[in-house]
Design an enzyme around this catalytic site. Structure first.
Site, PDB file in Angstrom:
ATOM      1  N   CYS A   1      33.895  32.985  17.193  1.00 34.91           N
ATOM      2  CA  CYS A   1      34.977  33.699  16.519  1.00 34.91           C
ATOM      3  C   CYS A   1      34.556  35.144  16.221  1.00 34.91           C
ATOM      4  CB  CYS A   1      35.412  32.934  15.273  1.00 34.91           C
ATOM      5  SG  CYS A   1      37.115  33.293  14.819  1.00 34.91           S
TER       6      CYS A   1
ATOM      7  N   GLU B   1      32.552  24.048  16.713  1.00 34.20           N
ATOM      8  CA  GLU B   1      31.773  23.216  15.782  1.00 34.20           C
ATOM      9  C   GLU B   1      32.646  22.204  15.049  1.00 34.20           C
ATOM     10  OE1 GLU B   1      32.562  26.373  15.382  1.00 34.20           O
ATOM     11  OE2 GLU B   1      32.723  26.997  13.276  1.00 34.20           O
TER      12      GLU B   1
ATOM     13  N   HIS C   1      36.639  27.678  17.181  1.00 36.29           N
ATOM     14  CA  HIS C   1      35.526  27.072  16.429  1.00 36.29           C
ATOM     15  C   HIS C   1      35.157  25.707  17.020  1.00 36.29           C
ATOM     16  CE1 HIS C   1      35.252  29.967  13.127  1.00 36.29           C
ATOM     17  NE2 HIS C   1      36.546  30.137  13.333  1.00 36.29           N
TER      18      HIS C   1
HETATM   19  N1  GLN Z   1      37.547  38.072  10.843  1.00 37.37           N
HETATM   20  C1  GLN Z   1      37.891  37.701  12.162  1.00 37.37           C
HETATM   21  C2  GLN Z   1      39.387  37.519  12.333  1.00 37.37           C
HETATM   22  O1  GLN Z   1      40.104  37.302  11.384  1.00 37.37           O
HETATM   23  C3  GLN Z   1      37.150  36.455  12.611  1.00 37.37           C
HETATM   24  C4  GLN Z   1      37.508  35.246  11.817  1.00 37.37           C
HETATM   25  C5  GLN Z   1      36.538  34.113  12.022  1.00 37.37           C
HETATM   26  O2  GLN Z   1      35.412  34.329  12.447  1.00 37.37           O
HETATM   27  N2  GLN Z   1      36.937  32.911  11.681  1.00 37.37           N
HETATM   28  O3  GLN Z   1      39.883  37.566  13.431  1.00 37.37           O
END
Ligand code: GLN
Length: 543
Positions: free
Chosen positions: A381, A517, A515
């Site tokens: 992410c 995970e 994600h």
């Molecule tokens: N801050 C970033 C976004 O909002 C990544 C978010 C995250 O890593 N879950 O896109």
């Protein structure tokens, strides 16, 4: 017939109620029952999505896009049953529903009260979508004696009364502390906690007693007598060497048998198949080697903030028969110091999800180190977004490349996207939207480029993974970055949203917008984590 197991906690918090619930779910499942786990949280936030990870630990995201309590992650990891929006509710959400109804005039002039309106709403939540299950395990957050959990306890008391003993069982988790000075285990806190429960009309059927020392039979008898439960229903719960050893350990103490007996079911009629858990515990306790992974993040002081990530790394270790040592590094230190000193000896570098500018330059420095030194890199992410910024700045020489999350910039290689497709629907958001529940959330499909490393890892070119982010890698920079060797190997079905980037000319360099995970399980390690740890094993042999 669906049966309900209500799980409460007493004496102190942090006894591992979520884990115990998950382990009990796994044990009933091993006996062939169909289970589902749910959590009732007494706080007033509508969901944990807006809470800092420091306050509440990780926000666990479900396929259907709910931002939920991290205990749902335990439930899913232990049972493999995907959690849903309807498996987690907070006081905030219950009150929101009731107040919305009141404003609409649905109560037709009646006075709206905690009993019956709030308790009815809680009961409705507990009973929803439960028909085709054998057991619903429902954990109540907080500790007995908290003011805010009272409506939940009243609701489950009523359910116990309405459905009767054959369909409802109450399990209470307590602490039996050991007093070093007196060389004694103390049962009084447990007695008091049960007394408190009974004063609100709940008689527990099973007591799970957490303790640092063996609880002698005499003390167990005492607990049984004072707390009005059968002796066999006083379960000793000692600390386990690994969370994945908990199901076997609690089974050995008779937890699942005691719960079945409370329902007047014969435990001998459904002998459990625990081979899956024996296999996992065997692998964890006898690894053939070890690797060290640096996790460069922002909330490294609180491990719960990265709960699923830590577990997914353990699962990657299980898949490769190695122990994974996690070396937590605050990203900010790379802004003052050189990354080399901290990253020289690690076998893999991972930048996890994150929000906000603080520490981001440090994360970018860690990406650069991994890329240039050819150390396996996994960006999740925010970690993918940082990898794209790093490549834009240092490979494609795009000066001022950044993300619009940190404010206006000359080259938003990561930016706020205001509209996107979900299936056949168009979803939209704006910079002025509420913060709660407005990210790209839940499972989305991605198409993988045939022949890419990720397609090989997944063994597929269509995947579904869970998202939780507001910003997206900007597809407009695709051509420029691909010319420099950063391949956009996974995209949304319409080709507009980059989902995966990789560097083919690197031992292992992958960034994913989702994600992974969240979907990894000890008995089914996520392919990306299994492959990342395999690359770390190769790396460890090089040095
Ligand atoms: N801050 C970033 C976004 O909002 C990544 C978010 C995250 O890593 N879950 O896109």
């Amino acid at each position: 017939m669906t049966r309900f197991i209500f799980i409460t906690g007493g004496v102190v918090s942090s006894l591992g109620k979520g884990l115990m619930s998950a382990a009990l779910g796994a044990l009933l499942q091993a006996r062939g029952f169909k289970v589902r786990l749910r959590k009732l949280d007494p706080y007033l936030n509508v969901d944990p999505g807006t809470m800092s990870p420091y306050q509440h630990g990780e926000v666990y995201v479900t396929d259907d896009g709910a931002e939920t309590d991290l205990d749902l992650g335990h439930y899913e990891r232990f049972t493999g049953v995907p959690s849903r929006q309807s498996d987690n509710v907070t006081s905030g959400r219950i009150y929101q529903t009731i107040i919305n109804k009141e404003r609409r005039g649905d109560y037709l002039g009646g006075t709206v009260q905690v009993i019956p309106h709030v308790t009815d709403a809680i009961k409705e939540f507990v009973l929803k979508d439960t028909e085709d299950h054998d057991f619903i395990l429902c954990e109540i957050g907080g500790t007995i004696g908290d003011i805010e959990s009272l409506p939940f306890l009243e609701a489950i008391r009523q359910l116990g009364q309405e459905m009767g003993r054959d369909r409802v069982c109450f399990v209470h988790l307590t602490l039996v502390p050991y007093l070093e000075a007196a060389h004694e285990l103390k049962t009084k806190p447990t007695q008091h906690s049960v007394k408190e429960l009974r004063s609100i009309g709940i008689q527990p059927d099973v007591l799970v007693c957490r303790s640092e020392k063996e609880i002698p039979l005499g003390e167990r008898r005492k607990i049984a007598l004072f707390c009005n439960v059968p002796e066999k229903a006083v379960i000793q719960a000692l600390d386990a060497p690994s969370i994945y050893a908990v199901p076997l350990q609690y089974h050995g103490e008779g937890l699942d048998a005691a719960v079945l007996s409370a329902f007047r079911l014969d435990p001998a009629a459904t002998p459990p198949d625990l081979s899956r858990w024996r296999e996992i515990v065997g692998r964890i306790s006898a690894p053939e080697g070890e690797v060290t992974i640096a996790v460069v993040g922002k909330y490294t002081g609180l491990k719960d903030a990265y709960k699923s990530l830590m577990e997914a790394l353990v699962h990657g270790g299980i898949a490769n028969n190695v122990r994974v040592n996690i070396h937590w590094i605050e990203a900010e230190i790379f802004e003052a110091e050189d990354a080399v000193a901290h990253l020289e000896d690690v076998d893999g570098i991972l930048v996890p999800g994150g929000f906000g500018e603080r520490g981001s330059e440090g994360k970018i420095a860690a990406v650069r180190f991994a890329r240039e030194r050819k150390i396996p890199y996994f960006g999740i992410c925010f970690g993918m977004q940082m990898a794209v910024i790093e490549a834009a700045r240092n490979l494609a020489s795009i000066e001022g490349a950044s993300t619009s999350e940190f404010g206006p910039c000359k080259h938003p290689v990561v930016g706020l996207l205001t509209e996107w497709q979900k299936g056949n629907e168009v979803v939209s958001r704006s910079a002025a939207d509420d913060k709660g529940g407005t990210m790209r959330l839940g499972a989305y499909e991605a198409r993988l480029m045939p022949g890419s490393r990720v397609a090989e890892i997944y063994g597929d070119t269509r995947i579904f993974e869970r998202h939780r982010h507001r910003y997206e890698v900007n597809i407009a920079y695709r051509k420029t970055l691909e010319e420099q060797g950063l391949l956009f190997s996974g995209l949304s079905p319409d080709g507009e949203l980059p989902e995966i980037v990789e560097i083919p000319d690197h031992p292992w360099f992958i960034g994913v917008q989702f994600h992974p995970e969240l979907k990894s399980k000890p008995f089914d390690p996520h392919p990306l984590f299994a492959s990342f740890i395999a690359a770390a094993v190769r790396q460890s042999r090089l040095v």
